[in-house]
Write a protein that holds these residues in place. Structure first.
Motif, PDB file in Angstrom:
ATOM      1  N   GLY A  71      63.806  28.146 -30.153  1.00 18.79           N
ATOM      2  CA  GLY A  71      63.657  30.560 -31.113  1.00 18.79           C
ATOM      3  C   GLY A  71      64.639  30.632 -30.701  1.00 18.79           C
ATOM      4  N   LEU A  72      64.384  32.204 -30.588  1.00 18.52           N
ATOM      5  CA  LEU A  72      65.121  33.618 -29.543  1.00 18.52           C
ATOM      6  C   LEU A  72      65.415  33.520 -28.631  1.00 18.52           C
ATOM      7  N   GLY A  73      65.471  34.688 -27.983  1.00 15.46           N
ATOM      8  CA  GLY A  73      65.760  34.965 -26.403  1.00 15.46           C
ATOM      9  C   GLY A  73      66.493  36.690 -26.643  1.00 15.46           C
ATOM     10  N   ILE A  74      66.728  36.836 -25.266  1.00 10.10           N
ATOM     11  CA  ILE A  74      67.524  38.108 -25.021  1.00 10.10           C
ATOM     12  C   ILE A  74      67.962  38.025 -23.967  1.00 10.10           C
ATOM     13  N   ASN A 115      65.806  24.142 -25.565  1.00 10.68           N
ATOM     14  CA  ASN A 115      65.173  24.293 -24.360  1.00 10.68           C
ATOM     15  C   ASN A 115      65.857  24.585 -23.092  1.00 10.68           C
ATOM     16  N   ASN A 116      65.322  25.925 -23.498  1.00  2.00           N
ATOM     17  CA  ASN A 116      66.554  26.969 -22.399  1.00  2.00           C
ATOM     18  C   ASN A 116      67.979  27.082 -22.659  1.00  2.00           C
ATOM     19  N   PRO A 118      69.357  19.002 -21.673  1.00  3.41           N
ATOM     20  CA  PRO A 118      67.612  18.330 -21.057  1.00  3.41           C
ATOM     21  C   PRO A 118      67.228  17.970 -22.430  1.00  3.41           C
ATOM     22  N   ALA A 119      65.993  16.705 -22.413  1.00  6.22           N
ATOM     23  CA  ALA A 119      65.242  15.865 -22.811  1.00  6.22           C
ATOM     24  C   ALA A 119      63.713  16.714 -22.724  1.00  6.22           C
TER      25      ALA A 119
END
Length: 637
Positions: A362-365, A390-391, A419-420
């Motif tokens: 997804g999106l982020g800032i 996964n960030n 990361p899994a």
């Protein structure tokens, strides 16, 4: 018992001979198609204004490639434009030919202006519709075309032969240079301007200014059946597609056959293709073919215009009939369509899993550092948009491609710690804490052994806003076992898996505030990017890469890089630098290039004078700066 054993042996021998001869037969009928693609500026007039658009061979859309299953394509791409470019053959499996896949800095360095590269690959086990497009920056806004794959000679479609075939490529048009649009957004950190029009086969249609005369017309005879191949080549928008008063029977998607089902409306994410049969069974008249946005993000601006072509029965004189179209945010219609797909034949779905991944996307800032200019922080509240899996917000390399680094053993290009599962468990589709909105940046990949059986739960998030994401995996088709809304719950949702006849796709529509589950076998060595096919999102980092190791067999290993691969000489030079420092000469250098000067390099490694000077000279010749256009320097002993 002995007679039974002998009969079984004989049957197996006869079956082997049959398969062998059938293989020879298919090889004998397979053809090699040679093409020249010249990437160049071309004057293109749309919406009353003429632009110097980037095209292939002066065509917009570009040339259609028409082949049979089993054929080989050899396409020499020459870059006469002012931008770096690569070409991706979207959906082609590229079995052991990852060097031909095309994504910039994943499998190759870009083709620099003035340079060229020849893509070679074979179509194997795929029939239907795929497409090709630029995979550098936003060049694919105008650099794209269709790949039509017919059955092998002597074979037919698994449905009655249609009377005619038509191609409908949906696109997006900006009334400015698309490269300028994304460059401005990159500077400001805000979302880029939305498009000014959608197109069908490069034309906006007669609902736009200055466009009526060139509206695409598709002529049919009453009673005949047409096979219509629909491709969503739009840069950033899922699209609904319909034909007034006519039913569409879906028979294929992403070059795989599906169990036929009938619908009035298609929904395609960017990257997806759908093959439909349409019977001309309506009164003699003209009917609009129309497409417009499916916009699932609540707060994101989008192009709300409608593109049209005209289905015209012969002798028709009436004005076209306009079809009803779903509301822009009609998720129910989109879901009803995407969940209707089933494989035509019983597939070999892996039931035991070696790698079970759970990937949020997804999106982020990104918060701007102190003293950053306001002009560079124009996302909400003085921030910059980003995106992640996964960030991890994926960062493209800039010196070498990941495939070159993997194949040549070049360190420092990527890390293998993707990361899994997400680092933190949270309510993915609920109200997400702002402490989770900012991802980390990195070129992190996930490694797979050849033959690994992989399941991925793709989980959408509600960070900033939730929306439908078309997720594309290069180098593979995968089975879509299930999709749903909310947070994936293995205790409940595993029971929904379709292991009998799941569809085989290369791009899955991840539902808004929802999840999808895919499976595949890692049977294709190379480096394969998985990314959102909304180009604005891949630029923000909504991607990751799988590295698949070679298998044990001779046909399970990545081919050697072609000698004209952009940046290949640079990768070899990097190895040479290490050799010079170590005082040894690599067998890889000798075998990969076959240079006449190898003996001079061998002599050089033991020569002290001027060695450091040459090392420094080689070290600064990076692929991002030279695109493989440099030549090996003369060595004076």
């Amino acid at each position: 018992m002995e007679r039974l054993f002998i009969n079984t042996q004989r049957a197996f021998f006869l079956l082997s001979l049959l398969l062998l001869f059938s293989g020879f037969s298919s090889l004998a009928s397979a053809k090699t198609h040679n093409h020249d693609f010249v990437v160049q500026e071309t004057k293109v007039k749309r919406l009353c204004k003429t632009h110097n658009s980037i095209t292939v061979n002066g065509q917009f859309p570009g040339p259609t490639l028409e082949v049979n299953n089993g054929d080989t394509l050899v396409i020499r791409v020459t870059n006469k434009a002012r931008y770096n470019v690569t070409i991706h053959w979207h959906g082609v499996r590229q079995m052991t030919t990852a060097w031909a896949d095309g994504p910039e800095f994943i499998t190759q360095c870009p083709i620099r202006p003035g340079g060229s590269y020849t893509y070679r690959f074979t179509i194997s086990g795929q029939e239907g519709t795929l497409w090709w497009h630029a995979h550098s920056s936003w060049l694919r806004a105008t650099v794209y075309g269709a790949i039509i794959i017919h059955p092998q000679e002597g074979y037919s479609y698994p449905f009655p032969k249609p009377h005619r075939e038509s191609l409908m490529i949906l696109g997006e048009w900006w009334d400015e240079n698309p490269i300028d649009v994304i460059r401005e957004a990159t500077i400001t950190g805000a979302a880029p301007n939305v498009s000014d029009a959608y197109t069908i086969n490069g034309q906006p249609g007669d609902l736009y200014k200055c466009s009526s005369q060139d509206t695409v017309r598709v002529r049919v005879d009453s009673g005949e059946t047409s096979l219509i191949r629909v491709i969503n080549a739009a840069l950033n928008q899922q699209l609904f597609f319909t034909i007034a008063s006519h039913k569409l029977t879906v028979v294929g998607a992403d070059a795989s056959y599906v169990k036929p089902f009938t619908t009035r409306v298609l929904m395609l994410g960017p990257g997806q293709t759908t093959d439909v049969l349409m019977k001309a069974d309506q009164p003699t008249a003209s009917y609009y073919i129309a497409a417009r946005a499916y916009a699932s993000a609540q707060v994101a601006p989008f192009d709300n215009t409608t593109t049209t072509a005209i289905l015209e029965y012969k002798t028709a004189t009436s004005k076209p009939v306009m079809p009803p179209l779903p509301a822009y945010n009609d998720t129910a219609t989109a879901t009803a369509f995407t969940t209707s797909f089933k494989s035509l034949r019983k597939p070999l779905v892996p039931t035991e899993i070696d790698h079970s991944l759970f990937i949020t996307m997804g999106l982020g800032i990104n918060q701007c550092p102190p003293k950053t200019r306001a002009r560079n922080c124009q996302a909400p509240n003085g921030t910059r948009f980003t995106a992640s899996m996964n960030n991890v917000s994926f960062v493209l390399p800039s010196n070498f491609s990941i495939l070159q680094a993997h194949h040549q053993g070049i360190p420092g290009v990527y890390t293998t710690d993707f990361p899994a599962k997400p680092p933190v468990t949270f309510d993915y589709t609920g109200n997400v804490s702002r402490s989770l909105w900012q991802p980390i940046r990195g070129t992190k990949v996930y490694k797979l052994k050849y033959g690994s059986r992989v399941q991925i739960v793709l989980q959408g998030t509600n960070i900033f806003t939730a929306e439908n994401h078309p997720i594309h995996l290069h180098g593979y088709d995968f089975y879509i076992l299930a999709e749903g809304f909310g947070n994936f719950n293995p205790k409940i949702d595993t029971a929904k898996f379709n292991l009998v006849d799941p569809p085989l796709r290369n791009t899955v529509s991840l539902p808004v505030k929802g999840w999808a589950v895919i499976r595949f076998v890692a049977d294709n060595p190379g480096t394969w990017i998985m990314h959102c096919h909304l180009d604005v999102h891949i630029g923000w980092g909504l991607a990751t890469v799988f590295i698949v190791d070679d298998g044990p067999g001779p046909l399970q290993k990545l081919e050697q890089p072609p000698p004209d691969l952009p940046g290949h000489e640079i990768a070899i030079l990097h190895i040479l630098i290490k050799d010079l420092l170590d005082g040894s000469i690599s067998n890889q250098v000798v075998s990969s290039m076959g240079w006449p000067q190898v003996t001079k390099y061998k002599a050089l490694v033991s020569a002290k004078p001027h060695r450091q000077e040459i090392i420094q000279d080689l070290y600064h010749k990076k692929c991002s700066e030279h695109g493989g256009l440099i030549r090996i320097p003369e060595i004076k002993e």
